[in-house]
Enzyme design. Structure first.
Site, mmCIF file in Angstrom:
data_model
loop_
_atom_site.group_PDB
_atom_site.id
_atom_site.type_symbol
_atom_site.label_atom_id
_atom_site.label_comp_id
_atom_site.label_asym_id
_atom_site.label_seq_id
_atom_site.Cartn_x
_atom_site.Cartn_y
_atom_site.Cartn_z
ATOM 1 N NE ARG A 1 9.483 -20.349 -0.760
ATOM 2 C CZ ARG A 1 9.692 -20.031 -2.034
ATOM 3 N NH1 ARG A 1 10.891 -20.213 -2.573
ATOM 4 N NH2 ARG A 1 8.713 -19.550 -2.765
ATOM 5 C CG ASN B 1 26.051 23.139 35.060
ATOM 6 O OD1 ASN B 1 26.528 23.109 33.936
ATOM 7 N ND2 ASN B 1 26.495 22.376 36.035
ATOM 8 C CB ALA C 1 29.092 14.595 37.033
#
Length: 480
Positions: free
Chosen positions: A19, A383, A386
């Site tokens: 099942r 750093n 972006a």
């Protein structure tokens, strides 16, 4: 000092579970960090036992491979044809002819069972000097479950399967959990007397209780404190119900230990994960595998951790992390993806829409937004601007990029590995860096800019851009 009697656990894990409608055997279905069988084996490991026998049958190769990985000390015993629970235990005992003492029988699909409950069952069995003891439970909906039939004095008379029960017996709400303790010698003897004269044509292990009681041997009952511990599952819906019950139990335990769960109903924590007091988990979070969350850390909302460590004071916001180490007071997200091998040092930052893989950020280093960092080492206080891409794969090899301490990489740059940017060096925005940038240098690879005067008026006449340019120059555009 007398030696404690031998204890053997027999786990019944041979069933197909039709099942469930899955290519995966029922006992290997996952549930909050372990399989169903894994939860039962964890209970077996927590009680004092001398050996564990696991009866396998359906897809025995898969179940056997699982046992080799998670419970190598357990012994698989093959039940080639599934002819009932009595048949399964008889095969298990035949595989260990020297077995004596006490036998504990557990079902392989009862993941909510606690070791404390099995210990209470054993204590009742030993205190009563019983030949056999069954764990029962009082339930509101006993349909399909075997019933506990007691005599006028409240003692166990027999256990009857639902398909063989009379209407009066079906009205009984005390049910059989499928969890038992037996005297090994008496069990072995009784198994030889089982018949298949029943509705399913199988050897019922439960018939052993009637045989022993009929011979005058004491049999006992231990009623489970929490009936839900005895629940098994036969299909996906019942598995989902067990998952909710397990989630609630796990979450309740963590909250009582000092963890702040802001929305327990949407927080899913694997039983293998760990959290410290004053950790905070916001809504819609999953903490999976061996993940850990330390004191003062905040995870979520909407975050998933897989085998990830979040140190004290760190924050993971709306992000997904797999196999990552997030250091103290580091920050991640929102909407970032930390892949295996990511290591963030103290106070480092992976900001929004950043993907990392096999990348190490030094203390205070920052990748604030919209970048891919793969196979990289970024020094302390560096750093990364972006839109920076760490191009680590050339189609054949993966190479590493090293960014020195306090270096600065301008936005929209591509660092083509293997390459190194030295301590304190700068990379100008828009550069494609293919050679090392020494310490303190500026690396620039972009072409010199030139402006073509009047290009918009010549090439885009009549557009909104041309009109705006004309207004800026205080010129009326020519009409077509």
């Amino acid at each position: 000092m007398s030696q404690a009697p031998s204890r053997t656990v027999v786990v019944l894990a041979a069933g197909e579970g039709k099942r469930m409608r899955s290519a995966t055997p029922k006992v290997l279905q996952p549930l909050l960090g372990r399989t169903l069988l894994g939860h039962v084996l964890a209970v077996a490991a927590d009680i004092r036992t001398d050996r564990t026998l696991v009866v396998v049958g359906h897809k025995a190769d898969q179940v056997g491979a699982f046992l080799s990985e998670v419970a190598p000390a357990a012994t698989p015993v093959l039940q080639a044809e599934q002819n009932g629970t009595g048949h399964a235990v008889r095969i298990a005992l035949a595989a260990a002819p020297e077995l004596t003492g006490t036998v504990v029988v557990l079902s392989g699909d009862v993941p909510l069972l606690r070791a404390e409950t099995v210990e209470a069952l054993l204590a009742t069995h030993e205190r009563a000097g019983a030949a056999a003891t069954v764990l029962s439970a009082e339930v509101d909906r006993p349909a399909g479950l075997g019933r506990i039939v007691r005599d006028a004095k409240g003692n166990l008379e027999r256990i009857v399967e639902a398909k063989d029960a009379s209407p009066d017996e079906l009205a009984i709400r005390e049910v059989n959990s499928g969890i038992y303790v037996f005297d090994a010698a008496l069990l072995r003897e009784s198994l030889g007397k089982l018949s298949t004269d029943n509705a399913q044509g199988e050897e019922y292990l439960t018939d052993v209780f009637g045989i022993l009681a009929g011979q005058g041997h004491p049999v006992a009952i231990e009623v489970a404190e929490f009936a839900y511990e005895t629940l098994g599952c036969n299909d996906r819906a019942e598995l989902a119900h067990l998952r909710v019950l397990m989630r609630d139990r796990v979450n309740d335990g963590w909250m009582r230990s000092g963890v702040l769960l802001l929305d327990p109903a949407t927080t899913w924590i694997d039983v293998t994960a760990t959290l410290e007091p004053d950790a905070v988990v916001d809504q819609n979070c999953q903490i999976q595998g061996t993940s850990s969350v330390a004191t003062g850390a905040v995870v979520g909302p909407d975050s998933t951790l897989v085998d990830t460590s979040v140190a004290a004071g760190a924050t993971v916001l709306r992000s997904h992390a797999v196999g990552a180490l997030i250091g103290p007071e580091a920050t991640v997200g929102p909407y970032s993806y930390l892949r295996p091998g990511t290591k963030l040092a103290r106070k480092s930052k992976v900001g929004g829409f950043v993907e990392t893989k096999n990348a190490e950020l030094g203390e205070g280093a920052k990748v604030p937004h919209l970048s891919y960092v793969g196979d990289a080492e970024i020094g302390a206080k560096a750093n990364i601007g972006a839109g920076t891409i760490f191009a680590n794969y050339d189609g054949v090899r993966k190479s590493r990029t090293v960014i020195g301490e306090a270096a600065f990489v301008g936005s929209d740059s591509v660092l083509i590995a293997p390459v190194e940017v030295g301590p304190g060096a700068y990379v100008a925005a828009g550069s494609a860096v293919v050679k090392d940038v020494p310490a303190g240098n500026l690396g620039v690879t972009r072409a010199q800019q030139r402006n073509i005067e009047g290009w918009v008026a010549m090439k885009r006449p009549g557009t909104v851009s041309a009109e705006a340019a004309a207004r800026a120059a205080d010129i009326t555009p020519e009409q077509d």
